[in-house]
Design an enzyme around this catalytic site. Structure first.
Site, PDB file in Angstrom:
ATOM      1  N   GLU A 134       0.837  -1.210   0.000  1.00 26.86           N
ATOM      2  CA  GLU A 134       0.000   0.000   0.000  1.00 26.86           C
ATOM      3  C   GLU A 134       0.867   1.253   0.000  1.00 26.86           C
ATOM      4  OE1 GLU A 134      -2.225  -1.722   3.384  1.00 26.86           O
ATOM      5  OE2 GLU A 134      -3.976  -0.877   2.376  1.00 26.86           O
TER       6      GLU A 134
ATOM      7  N   GLU B  91      -3.855  -9.355   3.320  1.00 30.58           N
ATOM      8  CA  GLU B  91      -4.547  -9.082   4.582  1.00 30.58           C
ATOM      9  C   GLU B  91      -5.742  -9.982   4.825  1.00 30.58           C
ATOM     10  OE1 GLU B  91      -3.353  -6.787   2.566  1.00 30.58           O
ATOM     11  OE2 GLU B  91      -2.676  -5.008   3.642  1.00 30.58           O
TER      12      GLU B  91
END
Ligand code: CAA
Length: 698
Positions: free
Chosen positions: A106, A126
């Site tokens: 990210e 995730e």
């Protein structure tokens, strides 16, 4: 202390994330990075910034150990750092190598340019931890790749190679050379002119999906089977849909809210527990990391049956040549034929190339002469469960195999110490208990016998990893950890059907709990005759004062061995694996109840669940007391990888903690009063309950 180190290259500032082992983006690192960015922005000698990873990777993402601690909610949040990067006026380039995962991807997504070294793996895993990418990943990724690809990537959690990331559009360049050099060159180029590309501002790839909920509904349907019971995949989809329909800032704020909801969920805690449990299981206190070990480069397998063949496949799949020994040529040919057929199936499904299959088959040597095992570093015996036969084989292997070679048995029930006594090298003997089908199931229970040496354990644990399995070290007892607990659970399932339930009732409750199937369907799949044969062998020593369920034996006496005979606890239509409830079995069960003088009653779903799961936990507690598993979390790993225990519940011992050990103990005590000895609570369960503790506190 986590650090960000910096280096000036001409007019480019390189910031290195430096927080071994995986450059986790913990509080200290975030603080350091923010300071590094701010300093670079304020420095007139800096035209561009490169962010790179020190050590073996760019970053494995947020520091998971900080979750649900004050540090994770201390500023600067990762989103703030990323916003500072993205909105900066000077170009920021991510120079990525090794792994770029989760927050560790990210962060690059917020940079203005991304270069990955060849061999890098990138992704947003995730979902595997029960959360969603919470630092803008669900908002920026679809803007770069389009919605379909983002859904695939984020909901699967897969890490993809750099080349694929380039093709999908979330990496701008892949380099063969030094990635930091390439990053510096890109920084200079971007600083020299042109507009900075900010992922949050890209709209063209998501515009087409705006106001089209059907795209997301269709995707949900496509994952329904695999994602059954899991919350996080749906949270990811919800957030990606927000990315499409909301302005960036709103989508980001919504992502934060969904993240907060997920990270405090029991599922996420369970999945994180599973992640760390798997790694913890590799740590053996008296076998330190530096224990000498042999890298296994050749192996032998004795027995070309279902287990032997499956075991051999694991080795050749990992590129390790294997010699399979079988007593009779005919059985050897049949076994090799099955392996070939298995691979051919995979090829026909497009999951393996013909070349790869040929290479693997080429690594297998079949023989009826045990002397061919003289050079193997590890030999695994996988013949049927008979102590005399196994001892004979181990005695012979001891003479044939080179000094230092490890002799392992795939026994699932027999005493490893006795098997080891047939050799002059008990230090090199241990159990390697594979689960069926051995080429598919990830668990390997490595059974430490009394004299097994640390070197042998170190070698076999490393070999386990090399062949793509998850190893758990256990001690010698009947059934070891997994099957011993399984007995406790299936025994109660057997009692429940005598008391009033039917196999399909029990199986449904267990399926709904999250297992791939219940105990009766599983028995049919594995073959009922195996357990029957073992029960017959153990009949003489079976404690006669304890309750015994005869139904399973009766099913076998009817010639019903499960799927392989198209009939077991269920019947099966030709060529189908779908269990169909069978009136013949219902009649049998009713007659057994009558014979035993049991008045059938309604059995609730809650009772089924507790009668199956709590004895399982209770047996786990006994195993811990006896020191046959090193930790409660090791037992969880056994059940997650060997028996399909729902990962989002963390394993049986973690599950006990989530429902409360006291509750489990109280229920077991009541069940013990009602049903007797088999349900007697373990002393450890009692002491934990009384001290208000859980297995996680041990
Ligand atoms: N946080 C804390 N510790 C971590 C970690 C993380 N993100 N990732 C790995 N570790 C630890 C492991 O527990 C292990 O510790 P021990 O040596 O004490 O056992 C050590 O780092 C090495 O890990 P591996 O043995 O797994 O190393 P590997 O080289 O085989 O794999 C990896 C590296 C691919 C990064 C793998 O560790 C992995 O998949 N990690 C998890 C990645 C992940 O899920 N990241 C997302 C985090 S959540 C997030 O980022 C949320 C957000 O949006 C902000």
């Amino acid at each position: 202390m986590a650090e960000v180190t910096s280096e000036q290259r001409g007019r480019v500032r390189v910031l290195f994330l430096d927080n071994p082992p995986v450059n986790g983006l913990g509080f200290d690192l975030r603080t350091g990075l923010m300071a590094g960015i701010e300093a670079a922005m304020a420095d007139d000698d800096v035209d561009a910034v490169v962010i790179a990873g020190a050590g073996r990777m760019f970053s494995g993402g947020a520091d998971i150990t900080e979750f649900n601690t004050p540090k994770s909610s201390a500023e600067p949040f990762l989103t703030q750092v990323i916003t500072a990067i993205e909105t900066s006026s000077k170009p920021v380039v991510a120079a990525i190598h090794g792994v770029s995962a989760g927050g560790g991807l990210e962060l690059p997504l917020g940079c203005h340019y991304r270069i990955a070294a060849k061999g890098t793996r990138l992704g947003l895993p995730e979902v595997n931890l029960g959360i969603l990418p919470g630092a803008g990943g669900t908002q920026r990724m679809p803007r770069l790749t389009g919605v379909e690809a983002a859904l695939q990537l984020i909901v699967s959690g897969d890490l993809v190679p750099a080349e694929k990331a380039l093709a999908l559009g979330f990496v701008d360049e892949v380099t063969d050379g030094d990635v930091v050099d390439a990053g510096v060159a890109a920084g200079e180029r971007l600083a020299a002119g042109g507009e900075l590309r900010r992922s949050s501002e890209v709209e063209d790839k998501i515009a087409g999906a705006r106001g089209k909920p059907e795209i997301f509904e269709a995707f949900k349907k496509s994952i329904a089977r695999k994602a059954r019971g899991y919350e996080a995949p749906y949270a990811c989809i919800e957030s990606i849909e927000n990315a499409v329909n909301m302005p960036f800032d709103e989508g980001l704020a919504a992502e934060r809210e969904i993240f907060k909801r997920c990270v405090s969920s029991v599922q996420s805690k369970a999945l994180r527990h599973a992640f760390f449990a798997e790694r913890e299981a590799q740590k053996i206190p008296d076998v330190p990391k530096d224990t000498p070990k042999t890298d296994v480069t050749s192996a032998g397998v004795i027995g070309a049956g279902t287990m032997g063949g499956g075991i051999a496949m694991n080795f050749v799949n990992a590129g390790i040549p294997v010699t399979i020994v079988e007593a009779e040529q005919e059985n050897l040919d049949r076994g090799l034929g099955v392996i070939e057929k298995n691979y051919a199936n995979t090829v026909s499904k497009g999951r393996l190339s013909q070349d790869a299959m040929d290479t693997r088959m080429g690594l297998i040597t079949g023989t009826t002469d045990m002397n061919h095992l003289a050079q193997a570093e590890v030999v695994i015996e996988a013949v049927f469960e008979n102590m005399d036969l196994k001892k004979e084989i181990f005695g012979a292997l001891d003479k044939i195999c080179k000094p230092g070679a490890i002799l392992a048995s795939n026994t699932s029930t027999l005493d490893m110490d006795e098997i080891a006594s047939a050799t002059s090298r008990p230090e090199a003997v241990l159990g390697t208990h594979f689960f069926s089908p051995a080429n598919v199931m990830k668990l390997l229970e490595n059974v430490r016998a009394e004299k097994t040496s640390p070197e042998t354990i170190a070698t076999v644990m490393a070999m386990t990893k090399k062949i793509g399995k998850v190893g758990v070290l256990v001690g010698v007892c009947d059934g070891f950890v997994g099957n011993r607990m399984l007995y406790a659970y299936s025994r109660q399932a057997g009692f429940l059907i005598e008391e009033g339930a039917l196999p399909q009732d029990v199986d449904k409750v267990i399926f709904d709990f999250g297992f791939p199937m219940g105990p009766f369907a599983m028995g049919d799949l594995a073959g009922l005759d195996v357990g029957w044969r073992i029960r017959q062998e153990q009949e003489a020593t079976r404690p006669k004062d304890l309750r015994y369920s005869p139904t399973a034996d009766r099913v076998c006496e009817m010639g019903r061995f499960g799927q392989k005979t198209s009939a077991g606890w269920y019947r099966y239509e030709d060529g189908s694996r779908t269990p169909v409830p069978d009136p013949e079995i219902e009649a049998l069960i009713l007659s057994v109840s009558e014979e035993l003088g049991i008045e059938r009653r309604a059995v609730s779903d809650e009772e089924i669940l507790q009668r199956c799961m709590y004895p399982l936990i209770n047996e786990g507690a006994k195993i811990l007391e006896e020191g046959l598993a090193m930790r409660a979390s090791d037992i969880d790993v056994v059940w997650l990888y060997g028996y399909g225990f729902p990962r989002y519940r963390g394993g049986p011992m973690f599950y006990a903690d989530t429902v409360g050990v006291k509750h489990v103990y109280d229920t077991m005590s009541a069940l013990y009063d009602e049903h007797g000895e088999w349900l007697k609570p373990a002393p450890l369960l009692k002491s934990l309950a009384e001290s208000g503790k859980g297995f996680g506190d041990m």
